[in-house]
Write a protein that holds these residues in place. Structure first.
Motif, PDB file in Angstrom:
ATOM      1  N   LEU A  87       0.824  -1.213   0.000  1.00 32.97           N
ATOM      2  CA  LEU A  87       0.000   0.000   0.000  1.00 32.97           C
ATOM      3  C   LEU A  87       0.851   1.253   0.000  1.00 32.97           C
ATOM      4  O   LEU A  87       0.447   2.284  -0.516  1.00 32.97           O
ATOM      5  CB  LEU A  87      -0.934  -0.003   1.227  1.00 32.97           C
ATOM      6  CG  LEU A  87      -2.087  -0.999   1.201  1.00 32.97           C
ATOM      7  CD1 LEU A  87      -2.857  -0.938   2.506  1.00 32.97           C
ATOM      8  CD2 LEU A  87      -3.007  -0.713   0.029  1.00 32.97           C
ATOM      9  N   THR A  88       2.011   1.183   0.628  1.00 36.09           N
ATOM     10  CA  THR A  88       2.850   2.378   0.735  1.00 36.09           C
ATOM     11  C   THR A  88       3.985   2.352  -0.281  1.00 36.09           C
ATOM     12  O   THR A  88       4.971   3.058  -0.121  1.00 36.09           O
ATOM     13  CB  THR A  88       3.441   2.504   2.152  1.00 36.09           C
ATOM     14  OG1 THR A  88       4.120   1.278   2.469  1.00 36.09           O
ATOM     15  CG2 THR A  88       2.375   2.766   3.189  1.00 36.09           C
ATOM     16  N   ARG A  89       3.835   1.531  -1.315  1.00 35.95           N
ATOM     17  CA  ARG A  89       4.894   1.437  -2.320  1.00 35.95           C
ATOM     18  C   ARG A  89       5.113   2.792  -2.984  1.00 35.95           C
ATOM     19  O   ARG A  89       4.162   3.493  -3.314  1.00 35.95           O
ATOM     20  CB  ARG A  89       4.497   0.406  -3.366  1.00 35.95           C
ATOM     21  CG  ARG A  89       5.633  -0.105  -4.213  1.00 35.95           C
ATOM     22  CD  ARG A  89       5.148  -1.314  -4.937  1.00 35.95           C
ATOM     23  NE  ARG A  89       3.858  -1.008  -5.530  1.00 35.95           N
ATOM     24  CZ  ARG A  89       3.576  -1.216  -6.824  1.00 35.95           C
ATOM     25  NH1 ARG A  89       4.490  -1.726  -7.606  1.00 35.95           N
ATOM     26  NH2 ARG A  89       2.390  -0.931  -7.297  1.00 35.95           N
ATOM     27  N   MET A  90       6.389   3.146  -3.195  1.00 34.47           N
ATOM     28  CA  MET A  90       6.702   4.441  -3.788  1.00 34.47           C
ATOM     29  C   MET A  90       7.283   4.241  -5.174  1.00 34.47           C
ATOM     30  O   MET A  90       8.334   3.640  -5.331  1.00 34.47           O
ATOM     31  CB  MET A  90       7.686   5.191  -2.895  1.00 34.47           C
ATOM     32  CG  MET A  90       7.029   5.755  -1.650  1.00 34.47           C
ATOM     33  SD  MET A  90       8.137   5.721  -0.236  1.00 34.47           S
ATOM     34  CE  MET A  90       8.005   4.050   0.298  1.00 34.47           C
ATOM     35  N   LYS A  91       6.578   4.757  -6.152  1.00 34.99           N
ATOM     36  CA  LYS A  91       7.005   4.538  -7.538  1.00 34.99           C
ATOM     37  C   LYS A  91       8.288   5.295  -7.850  1.00 34.99           C
ATOM     38  O   LYS A  91       9.034   4.925  -8.728  1.00 34.99           O
ATOM     39  CB  LYS A  91       5.896   5.007  -8.496  1.00 34.99           C
ATOM     40  CG  LYS A  91       4.905   3.900  -8.822  1.00 34.99           C
ATOM     41  CD  LYS A  91       3.985   4.364  -9.929  1.00 34.99           C
ATOM     42  CE  LYS A  91       3.030   5.432  -9.445  1.00 34.99           C
ATOM     43  NZ  LYS A  91       2.159   5.969 -10.468  1.00 34.99           N
ATOM     44  N   TRP A  92       8.511   6.373  -7.114  1.00 37.68           N
ATOM     45  CA  TRP A  92       9.624   7.256  -7.481  1.00 37.68           C
ATOM     46  C   TRP A  92      10.966   6.754  -6.955  1.00 37.68           C
ATOM     47  O   TRP A  92      12.008   7.273  -7.324  1.00 37.68           O
ATOM     48  CB  TRP A  92       9.368   8.657  -6.945  1.00 37.68           C
ATOM     49  CG  TRP A  92       9.033   8.700  -5.483  1.00 37.68           C
ATOM     50  CD1 TRP A  92       7.824   8.490  -4.908  1.00 37.68           C
ATOM     51  CD2 TRP A  92       9.921   8.948  -4.411  1.00 37.68           C
ATOM     52  NE1 TRP A  92       7.910   8.598  -3.552  1.00 37.68           N
ATOM     53  CE2 TRP A  92       9.174   8.881  -3.216  1.00 37.68           C
ATOM     54  CE3 TRP A  92      11.294   9.241  -4.352  1.00 37.68           C
ATOM     55  CZ2 TRP A  92       9.757   9.085  -1.960  1.00 37.68           C
ATOM     56  CZ3 TRP A  92      11.862   9.445  -3.100  1.00 37.68           C
ATOM     57  CH2 TRP A  92      11.086   9.363  -1.923  1.00 37.68           C
ATOM     58  N   LYS A  93      10.957   5.752  -6.074  1.00 40.98           N
ATOM     59  CA  LYS A  93      12.219   5.299  -5.493  1.00 40.98           C
ATOM     60  C   LYS A  93      13.039   4.560  -6.518  1.00 40.98           C
ATOM     61  O   LYS A  93      12.537   3.698  -7.211  1.00 40.98           O
ATOM     62  CB  LYS A  93      11.978   4.399  -4.278  1.00 40.98           C
ATOM     63  CG  LYS A  93      11.950   5.178  -2.977  1.00 40.98           C
ATOM     64  CD  LYS A  93      13.130   6.078  -2.897  1.00 40.98           C
ATOM     65  CE  LYS A  93      14.079   5.813  -1.748  1.00 40.98           C
ATOM     66  NZ  LYS A  93      15.053   6.879  -1.620  1.00 40.98           N
TER      67      LYS A  93
END
Lengths: 280, 355
Positions: free
Chosen positions: A274-280
């Motif tokens: 749910l807290t996955r960050m695409k920008w990382k």
């Protein structure tokens, strides 16, 4: 093959250690949880899924599982609320102050777990420091229920696991280019908007790892819930120890332990997703 | 377009003066560079204009309105940072939209303006990329577009090209300059690179030790520096020290070097220049020509020469002085050869102050 070996050989010792002392024992626990129960020995002949049936059919155990996971979530959330301002503050402190603040943040870890938990019982008990003071001041007539409930457990757990939230968040914040905040302000964002739209999202990687660490540690903690929760709030870890040591039911204890581990693992996976960050 | 007036700006850190009484007016649509070595106060001046530093004394006006005490978000500036300072968690389009969202622009207008500005900086195909997926030059263009899309009153650039490699830097110079002319925005550009300042600016402001040493058009700063420090910081400079004498025709000349060569001086000399007085004169390396020995104004010996593609840089010893000569590759002289030096009398620049 040799290329693969050369690239990964540095993790071999850790992998071997994990395999021998984590993976194998888990397999052992899994097998044990499926053993048949016995009244005279830790476990009987043959196999049975009775332990799991008991866990999921008896609300007493099932609710305890839910309660334990909920306490973990609550502890992680409290640590987030308390830890974020601390991390923000330390990230902006001068070098001289930073060392001292680090020390203060880490200080709960310097006290042994039993001593610390007893310390909380002295503070939170019905005749403890807080209730006695309030009573002497005439502010209350009956003692406030600070202990032997979820409140006391979350307070005591958040106290010790706070560093596991502060340090990853601090790591994320210190990796930020300070000009990013300035850029946002030059584009018309107020200080609060910079916090909401820039600082907080960029601290997310740290918040994510901190929350997972605190949740896992809280869910698997034993001494603090046992001492502060007493007989009234029983977490899964307390029940596991009851089953294994007091009742001598190894299959059932193993089933409890494994259910806790699996459900906590699922929650961690869902949270990370749910807290996955695409920008990382 | 906005006119920026900086009036007696002072910035103190404790007792240290970072900016010491700087007064500067930047006209509508003008491109002004603040040029100086690190620690000269150029960046601090820019930060005061942006609002990231408080002003210790003095005032900053945008179109006559005092903005010295406004928060940065209330100043209507567009700023480009040396590190670009893109928002790593937002796509290119997200970065560009941010300033417009802060201004509560309607969504469809945001989309239109973001699309326009991406076209302007040739980034349309990267709208959905995150900053870490872009090259340095592309990130630079996003930073520029992000500052321009809000159509700010003024554009502030803080060493924006310092992190780019040399070739890209040259390209971006023209890119930024052309863009600025097209948009017509008042621009302040901070750099320590004199080449950047020269090629891009309408006016160059040279700063040393928190003060303005000279504020003038690039040609003036280069050909007519206000002081020896400016002459040496902007480009290379030969400083010839000698005594003023009247030549055979009565025109003033400079007697310099141990050989006592008499150099013709330009007609316009600083006040107080009289025969017998000491004087320092600047000659740029490309304003000195190498000739056969005895044919020029002075004679010397080649100490070293470095081939530089289009030119050869010579060092020639004349008495106790060493003169730099930036010569075309057609003139070839070996180290140790005796050469003549011909100075361009019309472009010798007498420096203020006694020698």
């Amino acid at each position: 093959m040799s290329g693969l070996f050369r690239r990964h050989f540095l993790i071999l010792p850790a992998a071997a250690l994990l395999f021998l002392f984590v993976m194998l024992p888990y397999v052992n626990v899994l097998v044990m949880s499926l053993r048949a129960p016995s009244d005279s020995t830790p476990y009987g002949e043959g196999f049975s899924a009775g332990g799991y049936v008991k866990l999921f059919s008896d609300p007493y155990y099932f609710e305890a599982l839910g309660q334990t996971l909920w306490l973990g979530v609550l502890t992680a959330f409290v640590c987030f609320l308390l830890g974020l301002p601390i991390a923000l503050h330390i990230s902006q402190a001068s070098r001289r102050w930073r060392g001292l603040l680090y020390g203060i943040v880490l200080s709960p870890l310097l006290v042994g777990i039993v001593v610390r938990s007893y310390g909380w019982t002295i503070l939170l008990g019905n005749t403890g420091v807080i209730n006695a003071t309030l009573r002497n001041l005439g502010l209350i007539e009956r003692p406030l229920p600070l202990m032997y409930n979820s409140f006391g457990i979350v307070v005591a757990l958040a106290h010790v696991f706070l560093p596991f939230m502060v340090l990853p968040v601090l790591g994320a914040l210190q990796g930020l280019d300070p000009a990013v905040g300035s850029a946002a302000r030059s584009l018309g964002a107020s200080r609060f908007t910079v916090f909401r739209r820039i600082t907080l999202p960029l601290a997310m990687p740290g918040i994510q790892s901190g929350a997972i660490l605190v949740f896992v540690l809280a869910v698997s903690s034993y001494v603090t819930p046992a001492l502060v929760g007493g007989m009234r709030v029983k977490t899964m870890t307390v029940m596991v120890v009851d089953a294994l040591i007091d009742q001598f039911q190894w299959p059932f204890g193993s089933a409890l332990a494994l259910s806790l581990a699996v459900s906590a693992g699922v929650i961690v996976l869902v949270f990370a997703r749910l807290t996955r960050m695409k920008w990382k | 377009m906005t006119e920026v007036s900086i009036l007696s700006l002072v910035k103190r850190y404790g007792t240290a003066l970072a900016v010491n009484d700087v007064t500067l007016k930047v006209n509508h649509g003008e491109f002004v560079s603040l040029l100086g070595p690190s620690g000269c106060g150029k960046s601090t001046t820019l930060k005061c204009i942006a609002g990231f530093e408080t002003v210790s004394d003095g005032r900053i006006l945008f179109d006559g309105h005092d903005i010295s005490n406004r928060e940065p978000e209330d100043r209507d500036i567009g700023m480009v940072f040396q590190s670009y300072a893109l928002f790593p968690h937002m796509t290119v389009a997200g970065n560009l939209a941010f300033g417009l969202e802060m201004r509560r622009v309607a969504r469809d207008e945001i989309n239109r303006r973001v699309a326009d500005v991406m076209e302007l900086v040739q980034l349309s195909q990267y709208a959905g990329r995150y900053p870490r997926e872009l090259s340095g030059g592309q990130q630079q263009r996003v930073a520029l577009a992000r500052a321009l899309v809000i159509e700010p009153a003024i554009l502030l650039l803080d060493e924006p090209l310092a992190n780019l490699d040399a070739k890209l830097r040259d390209e971006m110079r023209t890119f930024i300059r052309d863009l600025q002319k097209r948009v017509g925005i008042t621009t302040l550009y901070v750099t320590h690179d004199q080449g950047e300042a020269m090629t891009m600016s309408d006016r160059v402001v040279v700063m040393f030790d928190g003060r303005i040493a000279q504020a003038a058009a690039p040609e003036d700063v280069y050909d007519r520096p206000a002081s020896e420090a400016v002459a040496r910081f902007v480009g290379n400079a030969n400083i010839l020290t000698g005594t003023v004498e009247a030549g055979a025709d009565g025109a003033p000349g400079l007697r310099f070097g141990s050989e006592g060569t008499l150099l013709r001086l330009p007609a316009a000399l600083p006040a107080g220049t009289a025969p017998g007085r000491g004087l320092r004169v600047m000659a740029r390396p490309e304003q000195v020509r190498l000739t056969a020995p005895g044919a020029g104004d002075a004679t010397g010996t080649v100490v070293s020469h470095y081939f530089n593609g289009g030119f050869i840089d010579y060092r020639v010893r004349v008495g106790a002085d060493e003169i730099m000569v930036h010569a075309p590759t057609a003139d070839r002289f070996a180290d140790g050869a005796a050469v003549g030096l011909a100075f361009d009398a019309g472009r010798l620049w007498p420096l203020e102050g006694a020698a």
